[in-house]
Design a protein around this motif. Structure first.
Motif, PDB file in Angstrom:
ATOM      1  N   ASP A 137       0.572  -1.239   0.201  1.00 52.79           N
ATOM      2  CA  ASP A 137       0.230  -0.303  -0.002  1.00 52.79           C
ATOM      3  C   ASP A 137       1.124   1.256  -0.047  1.00 52.79           C
ATOM      4  O   ASP A 137       0.137   2.722  -0.173  1.00 52.79           O
ATOM      5  N   LEU A 138       2.062   1.077   0.642  1.00 56.94           N
ATOM      6  CA  LEU A 138       3.357   2.214   0.698  1.00 56.94           C
ATOM      7  C   LEU A 138       3.506   2.045  -0.718  1.00 56.94           C
ATOM      8  O   LEU A 138       3.720   3.678  -1.012  1.00 56.94           O
ATOM      9  N   VAL A 139       4.408   1.978  -1.533  1.00 56.32           N
ATOM     10  CA  VAL A 139       4.840   1.575  -2.711  1.00 56.32           C
ATOM     11  C   VAL A 139       4.341   1.192  -3.610  1.00 56.32           C
ATOM     12  O   VAL A 139       4.604   1.521  -5.076  1.00 56.32           O
ATOM     13  N   GLU A 140       2.724   1.133  -4.318  1.00 54.97           N
ATOM     14  CA  GLU A 140       2.229   1.079  -5.211  1.00 54.97           C
ATOM     15  C   GLU A 140       2.208   2.009  -6.248  1.00 54.97           C
ATOM     16  O   GLU A 140       2.497   1.324  -7.397  1.00 54.97           O
ATOM     17  N   PRO A 141       1.956   2.940  -5.636  1.00 54.22           N
ATOM     18  CA  PRO A 141       2.197   4.137  -6.949  1.00 54.22           C
ATOM     19  C   PRO A 141       3.460   4.552  -7.546  1.00 54.22           C
ATOM     20  O   PRO A 141       3.281   5.247  -8.143  1.00 54.22           O
ATOM     21  N   SER A 142       4.101   3.430  -7.119  1.00 50.22           N
ATOM     22  CA  SER A 142       5.906   4.251  -7.376  1.00 50.22           C
ATOM     23  C   SER A 142       6.483   3.002  -7.907  1.00 50.22           C
ATOM     24  O   SER A 142       8.194   3.030  -8.195  1.00 50.22           O
ATOM     25  N   LEU A 143       5.600   1.782  -8.191  1.00 50.18           N
ATOM     26  CA  LEU A 143       6.290   0.622  -9.182  1.00 50.18           C
ATOM     27  C   LEU A 143       5.445   0.524  -9.687  1.00 50.18           C
ATOM     28  O   LEU A 143       4.414   0.692 -10.607  1.00 50.18           O
ATOM     29  N   ILE A 144       5.058  -1.584 -10.782  1.00 50.37           N
ATOM     30  CA  ILE A 144       4.332  -1.513 -11.425  1.00 50.37           C
ATOM     31  C   ILE A 144       3.372  -2.584 -10.685  1.00 50.37           C
ATOM     32  O   ILE A 144       3.085  -2.251  -9.292  1.00 50.37           O
TER      33      ILE A 144
ATOM     34  N   THR B  23      12.661  -4.290 -17.184  1.00 49.05           N
ATOM     35  CA  THR B  23      11.841  -3.906 -16.130  1.00 49.05           C
ATOM     36  C   THR B  23      11.901  -2.221 -16.032  1.00 49.05           C
ATOM     37  O   THR B  23      11.166  -0.731 -15.093  1.00 49.05           O
ATOM     38  N   LEU B  24      13.297  -1.832 -16.271  1.00 49.74           N
ATOM     39  CA  LEU B  24      13.458  -0.721 -15.653  1.00 49.74           C
ATOM     40  C   LEU B  24      12.479   0.552 -16.535  1.00 49.74           C
ATOM     41  O   LEU B  24      11.855   1.605 -16.041  1.00 49.74           O
ATOM     42  N   ARG B  25      12.227   0.237 -17.694  1.00 48.34           N
ATOM     43  CA  ARG B  25      11.352   1.020 -18.720  1.00 48.34           C
ATOM     44  C   ARG B  25       9.759   1.147 -17.793  1.00 48.34           C
ATOM     45  O   ARG B  25       8.802   1.952 -17.805  1.00 48.34           O
ATOM     46  N   ASP B  26       9.240   0.139 -17.272  1.00 46.02           N
ATOM     47  CA  ASP B  26       8.580  -0.644 -16.221  1.00 46.02           C
ATOM     48  C   ASP B  26       7.918   0.679 -15.717  1.00 46.02           C
ATOM     49  O   ASP B  26       7.150   1.069 -14.952  1.00 46.02           O
ATOM     50  N   LEU B  27       9.230   0.643 -14.827  1.00 44.32           N
ATOM     51  CA  LEU B  27       9.323   1.415 -13.522  1.00 44.32           C
ATOM     52  C   LEU B  27       9.591   2.960 -13.824  1.00 44.32           C
ATOM     53  O   LEU B  27       9.259   3.862 -12.842  1.00 44.32           O
ATOM     54  N   GLU B  28       9.819   4.002 -14.819  1.00 46.32           N
ATOM     55  CA  GLU B  28       9.970   4.845 -15.226  1.00 46.32           C
ATOM     56  C   GLU B  28       8.476   5.745 -14.356  1.00 46.32           C
ATOM     57  O   GLU B  28       8.916   6.758 -13.798  1.00 46.32           O
ATOM     58  N   LYS B  29       8.308   5.412 -15.095  1.00 46.80           N
ATOM     59  CA  LYS B  29       5.991   5.982 -14.655  1.00 46.80           C
ATOM     60  C   LYS B  29       6.424   6.039 -12.929  1.00 46.80           C
ATOM     61  O   LYS B  29       5.469   7.366 -12.697  1.00 46.80           O
ATOM     62  N   GLY B  30       6.377   4.866 -12.771  1.00 42.34           N
ATOM     63  CA  GLY B  30       6.383   4.920 -10.718  1.00 42.34           C
ATOM     64  C   GLY B  30       7.325   5.835 -10.511  1.00 42.34           C
ATOM     65  O   GLY B  30       7.680   6.612  -8.960  1.00 42.34           O
ATOM     66  N   ALA B  31       8.993   5.610 -10.508  1.00 43.86           N
ATOM     67  CA  ALA B  31       9.879   6.400 -10.119  1.00 43.86           C
ATOM     68  C   ALA B  31       9.505   7.937 -10.450  1.00 43.86           C
ATOM     69  O   ALA B  31      10.142   8.708  -9.468  1.00 43.86           O
ATOM     70  N   PHE B  32       9.016   8.476 -11.082  1.00 47.12           N
ATOM     71  CA  PHE B  32       8.745   9.521 -11.517  1.00 47.12           C
ATOM     72  C   PHE B  32       7.880   9.889 -10.744  1.00 47.12           C
ATOM     73  O   PHE B  32       7.688  11.517 -10.204  1.00 47.12           O
TER      74      PHE B  32
END
Length: 322
Positions: free
Chosen positions: A82-89, A125-134
Motif C-alpha cells: 500500500d505504501l509503494v504501489e504508486p511508485s512501482l508496477i 523492468t526499468l522501462r516499466d518502472l519509469e512512470k512510478g519512479a517519476f
C-alpha cells in the motif's frame, strides 16, 4: 571485463538502488523513527557485527537496509504494498518477475556468465518502472506551505517563530548570511491530503521540509554532515539532507514527535550557518564528493539524484536511461 557484464551490473545497480531507496523513504514517512521495526532483525544484526570492524566502515554502515539480503527486499515490498504501489508496477507483474530477477542477481553475485536475455529483461523492468519512479520523485519535491494559524508544534515553532532558535536565527541569517529559511511539507503518493485545519504533525506519509536558500553561497556536503549540531536531534530524525541549486534542505517524518522535529530544524539551522561560504569554483576534491561520483558519502546525503532534481515541471526524461 566483458562489456555486456558491465552493462548488466550497471542496470542491476539502478534497479536495486531504486527499490532500496524507495523502501527507505516510504517506511520513514509511514513509521518515522521506528521504521527499522519493519525490516526484521537480520539486517540490524549484520550491521551491529560490522561495528566490530570499524576500521573498514563504509558510507552505508549506518543504513540497516544496505545489510538486507535482496531476497528479503521483495517480501518487504510486498508486505508494504500500500505504501509503494504508486511508485512501482502492477503487484502481480512485479512478483511474477521476482524469481527471474533474483536469478540474474545470483549470477552476478557468483560471477557466472549471464544469459543472453538477462540484460534485456532488466532494461524492460526499468522501462516499466519509469512512470512510478517519476511519481515517487516528483511527489517528494511537491511542496505545500504550512498555514501559519495551524495548531501544530512545528508550525508554531518555525512559521509563527515561537521556537527560541527561530527567534535567534531567522532574521539574523537573512541580514548577516543572506540565507533565507522556508518551512514546507510534502505528501507521499499513498497518503491522503490534509483536511482543512488538521495538524501536520502526527500524519503518516507526510514529510516536513526545512529549506535554506543560500543566495550565491554554498556548503560542502561532507563538512556540513559532520557538523556536531546535527548529532543532537537532526541526524537521528532526518530522512535526507538535500543539496540542489543553491539550497540545502532537510526532510523529517511528520509522524515523529513535533517538538523533537522543531528542535532538529533548529540544530540544522545552526549547522548550515556555521558551514555556509561564498560560492566558488569547485575543487577536484569537492567535485568528488558528489554522491553521483563518490561512494564515500552517507546515502542520506542526496545531490544530483531523483530525490533532488525531479519535480512536476521536469521535462520528460528517462530516469534510468534504459
Amino acid at each position: 571485463m566483458p562489456e555486456e557484464t558491465l552493462a548488466l551490473y550497471s542496470r542491476w545497480w539502478q534497479l536495486e538502488t531504486y527499490l532500496r531507496s524507495l523502501t527507505y523513504v516510504e517506511l520513514r514517512a509511514k513509521y518515522g523513527i521506528h521504521w527499522t521495526n519493519q525490516i526484521g532483525q537480520g539486517a540490524t544484526s549484520r550491521r551491529e557485527k560490522d561495528e566490530s570492524r570499524s576500521y573498514m566502515a563504509t558510507a552505508d554502515w549506518e543504513d540497516p537496509l544496505s545489510y538486507l539480503d535482496v531476497g528479503k527486499l521483495f517480501p518487504i515490498l510486498e508486505a508494504n504494498w500500500d505504501l509503494v504501489e504508486p511508485s512501482l508496477i502492477n503487484k502481480e507483474a512485479l512478483m511474477a518477475r521476482t524469481s527471474e530477477l533474483l536469478a540474474i542477481r545470483h549470477r552476478l553475485g557468483h560471477l557466472r556468465r549471464p544469459h543472453r536475455d538477462d540484460l534485456s529483461r532488466l532494461e524492460q523492468t526499468l522501462r516499466d518502472l519509469e512512470k512510478g519512479a517519476f511519481t515517487a520523485y516528483a511527489s517528494y519535491n511537491r511542496e505545500f506551505g504550512a498555514p501559519g494559524d495551524l495548531n501544530d508544534p512545528v508550525v508554531a515553532a518555525w512559521v509563527r517563530e515561537e521556537h527560541p532558535t527561530a527567534q535567534r536565527l531567522i532574521r539574523h541569517a537573512d541580514r548577516q548570511y543572506d540565507v533565507i529559511f522556508r518551512l514546507s511539507y510534502t505528501i507521499r503518493p499513498y497518503a491522503e491530503a490534509l483536511q482543512h485545519g488538521a495538524p501536520i504533525t502526527g500524519s503518516e506519509g507526510l514529510l516536513w521540509k526545512a529549506t535554506f536558500h543560500l543566495r550565491g553561497q554554498e556548503v560542502r556536503p561532507s563538512a556540513l554532515w559532520r557538523e556536531s549540531y546535527l548529532d543532537r536531534n537532526a541526524r537521528q530524525l532526518l530522512v535526507h539532507m538535500l543539496l540542489d541549486h543553491g539550497t540545502v534542505a532537510f526532510t523529517f517524518p511528520a509522524v515523529d514527535d513535533g517538538n523533537r522535529v522543531a528542535d532538529a530544524i533548529g540544530d540544522a539551522f545552526d549547522a548550515v550557518l556555521l558551514n555556509v561560504r561564498p560560492r566558488r569554483g569547485s575543487t577536484e576534491r569537492e567535485l568528488s564528493e558528489s554522491p553521483m561520483r563518490s561512494i564515500h558519502l552517507d546515502p542520506r546525503i542526496q545531490k544530483d539524484s531523483g530525490w533532488t532534481t525531479v519535480d512536476d515541471s521536469t521535462v520528460p526524461i528517462s530516469l534510468f536511461g534504459a
